[in-house]
Scaffold this active site. Structure first.
Site, short mmCIF file in Angstrom:
data_model
loop_
_atom_site.label_atom_id
_atom_site.label_comp_id
_atom_site.label_asym_id
_atom_site.label_seq_id
_atom_site.Cartn_x
_atom_site.Cartn_y
_atom_site.Cartn_z
N SER A 133 -0.81 -5.98 -23.28
CA SER A 133 -1.60 -7.13 -22.84
C SER A 133 -2.90 -6.66 -22.19
O SER A 133 -2.89 -5.75 -21.36
CB SER A 133 -0.84 -7.92 -21.77
N LEU B 39 -0.58 -7.43 -8.48
CA LEU B 39 -0.43 -6.39 -9.50
C LEU B 39 0.09 -6.94 -10.84
O LEU B 39 1.10 -7.64 -10.87
CB LEU B 39 0.54 -5.32 -8.98
N ASP B 40 -0.61 -6.62 -11.90
CA ASP B 40 -0.21 -6.96 -13.28
C ASP B 40 -0.02 -8.47 -13.48
O ASP B 40 0.76 -8.89 -14.33
CB ASP B 40 1.08 -6.22 -13.68
N ASN C 114 -7.85 -4.87 -17.42
CA ASN C 114 -6.84 -3.81 -17.51
C ASN C 114 -6.06 -3.99 -18.80
O ASN C 114 -5.96 -5.11 -19.32
CB ASN C 114 -5.88 -3.88 -16.33
N HIS D 20 -2.22 -3.33 -20.09
CA HIS D 20 -0.89 -3.01 -19.58
C HIS D 20 0.08 -2.94 -20.77
O HIS D 20 0.08 -3.83 -21.62
CB HIS D 20 -0.44 -4.10 -18.59
N1 NHR Z 1 -4.86 -2.97 -9.04
C1 NHR Z 1 -4.69 -4.26 -8.75
N2 NHR Z 1 -5.08 -4.68 -7.54
N3 NHR Z 1 -4.15 -5.16 -9.61
C2 NHR Z 1 -3.74 -4.73 -10.82
O1 NHR Z 1 -3.21 -5.62 -11.64
C3 NHR Z 1 -3.87 -3.36 -11.19
C4 NHR Z 1 -4.45 -2.51 -10.25
C5 NHR Z 1 -4.58 -1.14 -10.54
C6 NHR Z 1 -4.10 -0.64 -11.73
C7 NHR Z 1 -2.89 -0.93 -13.88
C8 NHR Z 1 -1.37 -1.09 -13.75
C9 NHR Z 1 -0.67 -1.14 -15.09
O2 NHR Z 1 -1.25 -1.57 -16.09
C10 NHR Z 1 -3.50 -1.50 -12.65
C11 NHR Z 1 -3.41 -2.87 -12.40
C12 NHR Z 1 -0.56 1.75 -11.41
C13 NHR Z 1 0.56 1.29 -10.75
C14 NHR Z 1 1.22 2.10 -9.67
O3 NHR Z 1 2.30 1.78 -9.22
C15 NHR Z 1 1.04 0.03 -11.10
C16 NHR Z 1 0.41 -0.72 -12.07
C17 NHR Z 1 -0.72 -0.23 -12.72
C18 NHR Z 1 -1.20 1.01 -12.39
N4 NHR Z 1 0.58 3.18 -9.17
C19 NHR Z 1 1.05 4.04 -8.10
C20 NHR Z 1 0.21 3.80 -6.81
O4 NHR Z 1 0.79 3.95 -5.72
C21 NHR Z 1 0.91 5.48 -8.47
C22 NHR Z 1 1.71 5.84 -9.69
C23 NHR Z 1 1.37 7.20 -10.29
O5 NHR Z 1 0.38 7.84 -9.86
O6 NHR Z 1 2.05 7.59 -11.25
O7 NHR Z 1 -1.00 3.52 -6.91
O8 NHR Z 1 0.53 -0.81 -15.17
C1 GAR Z 2 -1.71 3.15 -22.07
O1 GAR Z 2 -0.52 2.89 -22.77
C2 GAR Z 2 -1.92 2.09 -21.01
O2 GAR Z 2 -1.51 0.83 -21.43
C3 GAR Z 2 -1.03 2.61 -19.93
O3 GAR Z 2 -1.17 3.99 -19.94
C4 GAR Z 2 -1.58 4.43 -21.23
C5 GAR Z 2 -2.87 5.16 -21.11
O4 GAR Z 2 -3.19 5.81 -22.31
N1 GAR Z 2 -1.42 2.07 -18.67
C6 GAR Z 2 -0.59 2.02 -17.65
O5 GAR Z 2 0.57 2.31 -17.74
C7 GAR Z 2 -1.23 1.58 -16.36
N2 GAR Z 2 -0.27 1.66 -15.33
P1 GAR Z 2 -4.64 6.41 -22.54
O6 GAR Z 2 -4.99 7.23 -21.33
O7 GAR Z 2 -4.45 7.29 -23.75
O8 GAR Z 2 -5.58 5.27 -22.78
#
Ligand code: NHR
Ligand code: GAR
Length: 223
Positions: A138, A146-147, A109, A111
């Site tokens: 990162s 998560l993250d 991923n 982030h």
């Molecule tokens: N899944 C796991 N198990 N572990 C991680 O580290 C993950 C993952 C899925 C996605 C990306 C992450 C980021 O880079 C990622 C890492 C979505 C949310 C979130 O709260 C949090 C972190 C990340 C991606 N999503 C809400 C949900 O309920 C929906 C939010 C929305 O749709 O806007 O899934 O930040």
């Molecule tokens: C990127 O900045 C990525 O790091 C972030 O969303 C953007 C996606 O851009 N990811 C998250 O926030 C995951 N929760 P892109 O669709 O243009 O690649």
């Protein structure tokens, strides 16, 4: 030898996806992107994939009552492409343990923060609110927490005096496009591995994540 298979999950504009497509086309990543899967039908990134003649699939959440049943469908779709690596590129849905365990140690991923700082959403806004001087992005292996999976490489981005959420997000995104293809290339070349919480690059443990700084790669002492 057949090429390694990468499946990319997106939710939005897909500029990281584009950077990865470009790196594959340049020959910097020695693999095929066999599918791009979105949880949203309107994700702009789907058009980028279609333009590059990559299979696109939409798995919409509305059709599934809960996370487990959604992820079951997602796993079935991903499995069709027998990926060596799954790349989350702006994928906005938290993945269940079921999904993570199915593709153990083969999910990356990106982030938009210097983890472990600013886990979760709205990182650029929070970086400004906290008056951080340095922000960034990162690339990490995805774990059940998560993250919090092991970090491979980071890019630092200075926060400027008159930055807005948008201007800061934009500069971070530019750096994401440098480090994500790099980490993916390492992985498909078999140079990047994970051992418990340790990241191995070329068989050596990274004491701290690799750092992309002023357009240069810095790797701290390894053992
Ligand atoms: N899944 C796991 N198990 N572990 C991680 O580290 C993950 C993952 C899925 C996605 C990306 C992450 C980021 O880079 C990622 C890492 C979505 C949310 C979130 O709260 C949090 C972190 C990340 C991606 N999503 C809400 C949900 O309920 C929906 C939010 C929305 O749709 O806007 O899934 O930040
Ligand atoms: C990127 O900045 C990525 O790091 C972030 O969303 C953007 C996606 O851009 N990811 C998250 O926030 C995951 N929760 P892109 O669709 O243009 O690649």
């Amino acid at each position: 030898m057949t090429k390694k298979s990468i499946v990319i999950l997106i939710s939005g504009s897909g500029t990281n996806l584009q950077a990865i497509i470009d790196a594959v086309e340049r020959g910097d990543i020695n693999a095929s992107i066999t599918a791009v899967i979105s949880n949203r039908a309107d994700a702009k990134g789907l058009q980028r994939a279609q333009r590059a003649h990559i299979n696109t699939i939409v798995v919409e959440q509305g059709d599934h009552p809960d996370r487990e049943s959604y992820d079951q469908v997602l796993i079935a779709e991903v499995d069709r492409f027998q990926p060596d690596l799954i790349v989350l590129a702006g994928f906005m849905r938290i993945l269940s343990d079921q999904f993570i365990n199915h593709y153990q140690d083969a999910i990356l991923n990106i982030h938009p923060s210097l983890l472990p700082a600013l886990k979760g959403l709205h990182t650029h806004r929070r970086a400004l609110e906290a008056a951080l001087q340095v922000h960034g992005a990162s690339v990490h292996f995805v774990s059940n927490e998560l993250d919090s999976g092991p970090v491979v490489i980071q890019a630092e981005v200075p926060v400027l005096q008159d930055d807005t959420e948008a201007s800061l997000a934009d500069r971070v995104l530019q750096q994401e496009h440098n480090i994500y293809p790099m980490a993916i290339a390492w992985f498909v070349d078999g140079r990047l591995k994970i051992n418990g919480n340790d990241v191995l690059l070329d068989g050596k443990v990274l004491n701290r994540p690799a750092l992309w700084k002023a357009d240069q790669l810095v790797i701290s002492e390894q053992h």
